[in-house]
Scaffold this motif. Structure first.
Motif, short mmCIF file in Angstrom:
data_model
loop_
_atom_site.label_atom_id
_atom_site.label_comp_id
_atom_site.label_asym_id
_atom_site.label_seq_id
_atom_site.Cartn_x
_atom_site.Cartn_y
_atom_site.Cartn_z
N LEU A 53 0.83 -1.21 0.00
CA LEU A 53 0.00 0.00 0.00
C LEU A 53 0.86 1.26 0.00
O LEU A 53 0.56 2.24 -0.72
CB LEU A 53 -0.93 0.00 1.22
CG LEU A 53 -2.17 -0.90 1.14
CD1 LEU A 53 -2.85 -0.97 2.49
CD2 LEU A 53 -3.14 -0.36 0.08
N TYR A 54 1.92 1.25 0.79
CA TYR A 54 2.77 2.43 0.84
C TYR A 54 3.48 2.66 -0.49
O TYR A 54 3.57 3.79 -0.98
CB TYR A 54 3.81 2.29 1.96
CG TYR A 54 4.68 3.53 2.09
CD1 TYR A 54 4.19 4.66 2.72
CD2 TYR A 54 5.95 3.56 1.53
CE1 TYR A 54 4.98 5.81 2.82
CE2 TYR A 54 6.74 4.70 1.62
CZ TYR A 54 6.24 5.82 2.27
OH TYR A 54 7.02 6.96 2.35
N LYS A 57 1.07 4.15 -2.84
CA LYS A 57 0.89 5.59 -2.57
C LYS A 57 2.00 6.39 -3.24
O LYS A 57 1.76 7.42 -3.90
CB LYS A 57 0.91 5.83 -1.06
CG LYS A 57 1.09 7.30 -0.67
CD LYS A 57 1.39 7.44 0.80
CE LYS A 57 1.77 8.87 1.17
NZ LYS A 57 2.93 9.39 0.44
N GLU A 58 3.24 5.93 -3.11
CA GLU A 58 4.37 6.64 -3.70
C GLU A 58 4.29 6.66 -5.23
O GLU A 58 4.65 7.64 -5.88
CB GLU A 58 5.69 6.01 -3.26
CG GLU A 58 6.00 6.17 -1.77
CD GLU A 58 6.18 7.64 -1.39
OE1 GLU A 58 6.69 8.42 -2.23
OE2 GLU A 58 5.78 8.02 -0.26
N ASP A 61 1.58 9.27 -6.16
CA ASP A 61 2.10 10.63 -5.96
C ASP A 61 3.17 10.98 -6.98
O ASP A 61 3.24 12.12 -7.50
CB ASP A 61 2.67 10.77 -4.55
CG ASP A 61 1.58 10.89 -3.49
OD1 ASP A 61 0.43 11.20 -3.87
OD2 ASP A 61 1.87 10.67 -2.29
N THR A 294 -9.08 15.01 1.02
CA THR A 294 -8.30 15.11 -0.23
C THR A 294 -8.74 16.31 -1.04
O THR A 294 -7.91 17.06 -1.60
CB THR A 294 -8.48 13.82 -1.06
OG1 THR A 294 -8.15 12.69 -0.25
CG2 THR A 294 -7.58 13.84 -2.29
N THR A 300 -2.64 14.10 0.04
CA THR A 300 -2.44 13.91 -1.40
C THR A 300 -3.34 12.79 -1.91
O THR A 300 -3.91 12.02 -1.13
CB THR A 300 -0.98 13.52 -1.70
OG1 THR A 300 -0.72 12.24 -1.10
CG2 THR A 300 -0.01 14.56 -1.13
N GLY A 302 -2.27 10.25 -3.49
CA GLY A 302 -1.59 9.02 -3.11
C GLY A 302 -1.96 8.61 -1.69
O GLY A 302 -2.17 7.43 -1.41
N ALA A 303 -2.05 9.61 -0.79
CA ALA A 303 -2.46 9.32 0.58
C ALA A 303 -3.90 8.82 0.62
O ALA A 303 -4.25 7.94 1.43
CB ALA A 303 -2.32 10.56 1.45
N THR A 305 -5.41 7.03 -1.72
CA THR A 305 -5.40 5.61 -2.11
C THR A 305 -4.82 4.75 -0.98
O THR A 305 -5.29 3.64 -0.73
CB THR A 305 -4.57 5.39 -3.38
OG1 THR A 305 -3.22 5.80 -3.15
CG2 THR A 305 -5.16 6.18 -4.55
N PHE A 306 -3.82 5.28 -0.28
CA PHE A 306 -3.22 4.54 0.82
C PHE A 306 -4.22 4.34 1.95
O PHE A 306 -4.40 3.23 2.47
CB PHE A 306 -1.98 5.27 1.33
CG PHE A 306 -1.39 4.67 2.57
CD1 PHE A 306 -0.58 3.54 2.51
CD2 PHE A 306 -1.64 5.22 3.83
CE1 PHE A 306 -0.04 2.98 3.65
CE2 PHE A 306 -1.11 4.67 4.97
CZ PHE A 306 -0.29 3.55 4.88
N SER A 310 -5.88 0.99 3.07
CA SER A 310 -5.60 0.54 4.44
C SER A 310 -6.89 0.30 5.22
O SER A 310 -7.04 -0.72 5.91
CB SER A 310 -4.75 1.57 5.18
OG SER A 310 -3.49 1.70 4.59
#
Length: 611
Positions: A53-54, A57-58, A61, A294, A300, A302-303, A305-306, A310
């Motif tokens: 997941l992380y 996110k990256e 982004d 968001t 962000t 990306g955050a 989606t994370f 999660s």
């Protein structure tokens, strides 16, 4: 028949979890190395969801960052090195996660099979330590049935507990990620799961109570299923037209169980749907909150989606953990049945003797006012028995069915222990002797001998199983019992599987089986031979030849012979006549005829049939 489920308290499931550490000591005991590998694979796999997941996110982004750059096509094609590193990392994590899953499945399967086999071996070995009359008790059989039939459940419990531990570690990782962004999301999630946890726990209690209370009926269903379609009962079923009776009885009992189970299943499904709806509502409430953050540019994309990923995974994991916890607690209740059975102690011989039998026996066996009755029974099977069996003496037991003859020989073989009085061997209480050594010196063939679905060689060797590879001894025993003529006509002779249960097996007649069973007596170099109706299925000619050979077998040995044929018992030195469990007459054939008592009356009555 109305069956009321045995109610279990809410605390019972939690107290049953105390069985889990003991169960895992069993797992560790079968293969520490495999258990360690399984734990290691699960620990690594537990971190995979957060890592993937992380990385996702990256990637999101980085893509959005690249899109906002002038000439983003060129950036996408090769200038954004960081983006491709993240993509490559996610690909590697995905491959590793797949490999770990397969490794976990493999080690689970191997450990499960080993644990299943180990628990079955424990049950078989422990059952052999219990008293014979415990097997004649219905309550004991219920315990044995629950311990024996839940093998697959114990393997499932292992996987469930290990998966639970793995998921809890994953939850900690994902919860840490949520808390880093917004602690309120975690609180919403936990509150949504609590009702589901309580509901699942309650229904598992009811399910266990229902299953446990129906154990006798489920045993009867298994029995009806067996006799309704078995080669051993097919003749009687057809001749007496029992198929309708058995099928109707099976249907009546199974329908009652189905209706009881159906009611619980519908109730469980209804409440489960409600709790699932609550969980989905909580997820979308949190999802809307994250979207709102968001849009306000507080986090962000990306955050987003994370957090969404999660939260969705945490929701699924927590619901799975709750449901699995209830199943673990339920299965742990069943696990208690295994440990309860393994902790059963024999009613007698709580301190078995260690003394070795004298070789040879000097004074013989002496019954001193011996009485025996079964636990929870008011009726005495035998009582006030006082007599002596001298070394080398042949003693015949005579009496009507139910007089206590078989009970007496079971006491003599220390399969039962007297309720009152005592049995002495060379002046020492029989309980003082090592029971295994005692039985090694006793050769016994019961009228209801077991027809083992083994090879002919193994069926004979059970008389002295330590000699199962001693083929000359097996063949000699077969020759002495006349079983060699039976074996000679088998397609594979001594390697032939007997009975029709397994592929290629051959069924024998009653007389042929009896010759095979008699061979077992010749396998053991025993000091005492006990024969319980040994020739009941043989014709007169075969019976005569068998007893001529038994005369050689019994030379110099003590023997106890049970028979309804007075022509057979005449070979005995003395005859003990039992009536209603008590000694009525004792003496030689000639002495009892001269006495003119019950033995003489029955002997003359039977002799008329041959006139």
């Amino acid at each position: 028949m109305s069956v009321k489920p045995e109610k279990k308290k809410f605390s019972d499931q939690f107290s049953a979890l105390r069985n889990v550490p003991r169960f895992f000591r069993m797992i560790w005991g079968v293969s520490p190395k495999l258990a360690l590998w399984n734990i290691a694979f699960r620990l690594v796999q537990a971190s995979m969801p957060l890592a993937i997941l992380y990385v996702g996110k990256e990637i999101v982004d980085e893509v959005i960052h690249s899109i906002n750059q002038p000439g983003y096509e060129a950036v996408f094609l090769g200038l954004s090195r960081a983006l491709w590193i993240w993509v490559g990392l996610e690909f590697g994590l995905s491959i590793l996660s797949s490999i770990l899953n397969r490794a976990i499945t493999l080690t689970d399967s191997l450990l499960g099979d080993m644990v299943s086999n180990d628990s079955s071996v424990r049950i078989i070995r422990h059952a052999a330590t219990l008293d014979l009359f415990q097997f004649e008790d219905a309550t004991f059989y219920d315990k044995l049935e629950r311990a024996r039939t839940q093998t697959s459940g114990r393997s499932a419990l292992m996987s469930m507990v290990l998966s639970q531990a793995q998921d809890l570690i994953t939850v900690l990782f994902l919860a840490g990620g949520l808390v880093a962004f917004n602690p309120w999301l975690l609180l919403i999630l936990v509150l949504a799961v609590i009702p589901s946890f309580i509901g699942e726990t309650r229904f598992n209690q009811e399910s266990y109570s229902l299953t446990r209370s129906w154990t006798p009926e489920r045993r009867e269903l298994d029995y009806l299923r067996y006799i309704g379609a078995s080669n051993e009962t097919a003749k009687e079923i057809k001749i007496f037209g029992l198929e309708g009776f058995i099928a109707d009885r099976f249907k009546r009992i199974s329908d009652k169980y189905f209706l009881a189970n159906q009611k619980l299943a519908i109730k469980r499904a209804t409440w489960g749907s409600f709790f699932s709806t609550v969980g989905s509502a909580s997820y979308y409430a949190a999802y809307i909150f994250v979207i709102w953050q968001t849009v306000r540019a507080q986090i962000t994309i990306g955050a987003l989606t994370f957090l969404a990923g999660s939260f969705r995974q945490l929701q699924g994991l927590l619901q799975g953990i709750v449901a699995r916890f209830s199943r673990i607690a339920e299965t742990a209740l069943y696990l208690q049945d295994l440990f309860d059975f393994l902790e059963l102690k024999p009613f007698s011989a709580t301190n078995p003797g260690k003394k070795k039998l004298p070789r040879p026996i000097q004074e013989g066996f002496r019954f001193e006012n011996v009485g025996f009755k079964y636990p929870e029974s008011e009726k005495w099977a035998i009582r006030h028995l006082t007599f002596t069996l001298q070394p080398g003496e042949k003693l015949a037991l005579v009496g009507e069915n139910g007089a206590g003859k078989t009970t007496l020989v079971k006491l003599l073989a220390h399969l039962y222990e007297p309720t009152e009085g005592r049995i002495l061997l060379d002046g020492i209480d029989l309980a003082t002797y090592d029971p295994d050594d005692l039985r090694q010196q006793i050769g016994i063939i019961f009228q209801d001998y077991v027809r083992f679905m083994f090879t002919a060689s193994e069926n004979i060797a059970v008389g002295n199983i330590s000699e199962k590879t001693n083929q000359p001894r097996i063949e000699d025993a077969a020759h002495k019992s006349l079983a060699d003529s039976v074996v000679a006509n088998l397609p594979k002779q001594y390697d032939q599987m007997l009975g029709k249960r397994f592929l290629g097996g051959v069924e024998l007649s009653g007389g042929q089986w009896q010759k095979v069973a008699l061979a077992r007596a010749y396998m053991r170099d025993a000091q005492l031979i006990i024969l319980d109706e040994p020739t009941a299925s043989l014709d007169a000619r075969a019976e005569h030849e068998v007893f001529l050979r038994f005369a050689a077998l019994l030379k110099g040995k003590a023997a106890v012979l049970i028979s309804h044929r007075f022509s057979t018992v005449r070979m005995a030195d003395r005859i003990l006549f039992l009536e209603n469990g008590e000694l009525l007459e004792l003496g030689s054939h000639e002495e009892l005829l001269e006495k003119g008592g019950k033995y003489a009356e029955l002997f003359r009555l039977q002799a008329k049939g041959y006139v």
